[in-house]
Write an enzyme that holds these catalytic residues in place. Structure first.
Site, PDB file in Angstrom:
ATOM      1  CD  GLN A 134      -6.814  19.428  -4.631  1.00  0.00           C
ATOM      2  OE1 GLN A 134      -6.032  20.348  -4.830  1.00  0.00           O
ATOM      3  NE2 GLN A 134      -6.458  18.150  -4.714  1.00  0.00           N
ATOM      4  CE  LYS A 184      -2.292  20.940  -5.273  1.00  0.00           C
ATOM      5  NZ  LYS A 184      -3.436  20.280  -5.890  1.00  0.00           N
ATOM      6  CG  ASP A 241      -3.987  20.536 -11.915  1.00  0.00           C
ATOM      7  OD1 ASP A 241      -2.841  20.401 -11.429  1.00  0.00           O
ATOM      8  OD2 ASP A 241      -5.026  20.579 -11.225  1.00  0.00           O
TER       9      ASP A 241
END
Ligand code: NDP
Length: 284
Positions: free
Chosen positions: A97, A53, A120
């Site tokens: 994460q 990422k 997200d």
């Protein structure tokens, strides 16, 4: 029939080129998009995902910051970092994460992220907006799948779509997007009685389970579009999806490979969401 392969790397490269251009425009106007990534613990898969990422951010000119915490970090410390990032004008997207170590309440951590920076799309407010048909941030994997379908001109209106898997990350938001696109959607899960009965009816079949090659060619309707979200590691170290690619590609009309299908699109849509967050923050 042998299916056309829907190449997620190629589509990602195309989309990332236009995202790079957009990020540069924003930077020139004094609003460089910025993403903060929080990683807790030493899970090797999570470390790889975070590294990819950050690399993707660098490649398109998105500013990135990585915050790593040891596995035994008290949750308050991470929550304090999230609060600081919520208030930081350089940051337009915050990503924690998953999975988090067991002392963490994952829902509480996700809810601590400002919904305006929740790239997200996991915050309850953003899930609610998606359910109401007015999405702010769409979770990256289903968003990427919709872009893949769009790129191939797959029409969804009135089609039978079957989603296998009902997770908050993939199955549920995928279902909401397909309903929003006027498909007739069936959602299957571990308690579904006759999975093949449902999958064989699908014009669009999305597999998001985490079981190697569980969807075989015999479970696919001739001419179907097959989207394989699964990422599974075989004993020989190779990656494979939830779909048995070799048999399914002989039945489907369009199919995504693993690797090189949905995976790269997920990161691309994370970049898109971060840039979108910057656009909104700049009021443009
Ligand atoms: P989860 O484990 O959260 O969810 C799996 C879902 O599959 C559950 O809803 C479960 O049902 C269902 N399921 C399990 N067994 C069966 C079965 N035998 N028949 C039908 N349904 C079943 O996984 P995720 O949604 O997070 O991820 C799914 C896969 O996608 C994984 O391989 C993951 O690595 C991959 N993934 C890939 C991404 C990418 O970018 N390509 C991004 C995110 C995930 P129940 O709810 O009843 O337990």
């Amino acid at each position: 029939m042998t299916a056309k392969i829907l190449d997620g790397n190629a589509l990602s490269a195309k989309l990332r080129a236009s995202l790079r251009h957009r990020a540069a425009e924003l930077a020139a106007q004094g609003c460089r998009p910025g993403l903060a990534v929080i990683l807790v613990g030493e899970n090797p898969a999570s470390q790889v995902y975070v590294r990819n990422k950050i690399k993707a951010c660098e490649a398109v000119g998105v500013h990135s910051e990585k915050y790593e915490f040891p596995a035994d970090t008290p949750p308050e410390k991470v929550l304090n970092k999230i609060a600081a990032l919520n208030a930081d004008p350089k940051i337009h997207g915050i990503l924690v994460q998953l999975p988090l170590p067991k002392q963490f309440d994952e829902d509480a951590v996700l809810e601590a992220i400002s919904p305006e920076k929740d790239v997200d799309g996991f915050h309850a407010e953003n899930v609610g907006l998606l359910a109401q048909g007015h999405p702010r941030f769409i979770s990256c994997t289903p968003y990427g799948i919709m872009e893949m379908l769009k790129s191939e001109g797959v029409s969804l209106k009135g089609k039978e779509a079957v989603v296998v898997g009902r997770s908050n990350i993939v199955g549920k938001p995928m279902t909401l997007l397909l309903i929003g696109a006027s498909a007739t959607v069936t959602v299957c899960h571990s308690q579904t009685r006759d999975l093949a009965f449902h999958t064989r009816r699908a014009d669009i079949l999305v597999a998001a389970v985490g079981r190697p090659k569980m969807i075989t060619g015999g479970m696919v309707k001739p001419g179907a579009v097959v989207i394989d979200v699964g990422i599974n590691r075989l004993p020989d170290g190779k990656l494979c999806g939830d779909v048995d690619f070799e048999s399914a590609k002989e039945v489907a009309s369009l199919i995504t490979p693993v690797p090189g299908g949905v995976g790269p699109m997920t990161i691309t849509m994370l970049l898109a969401n971060t840039i979108e967050g910057a656009v909104r923050a700049a009021g443009k």
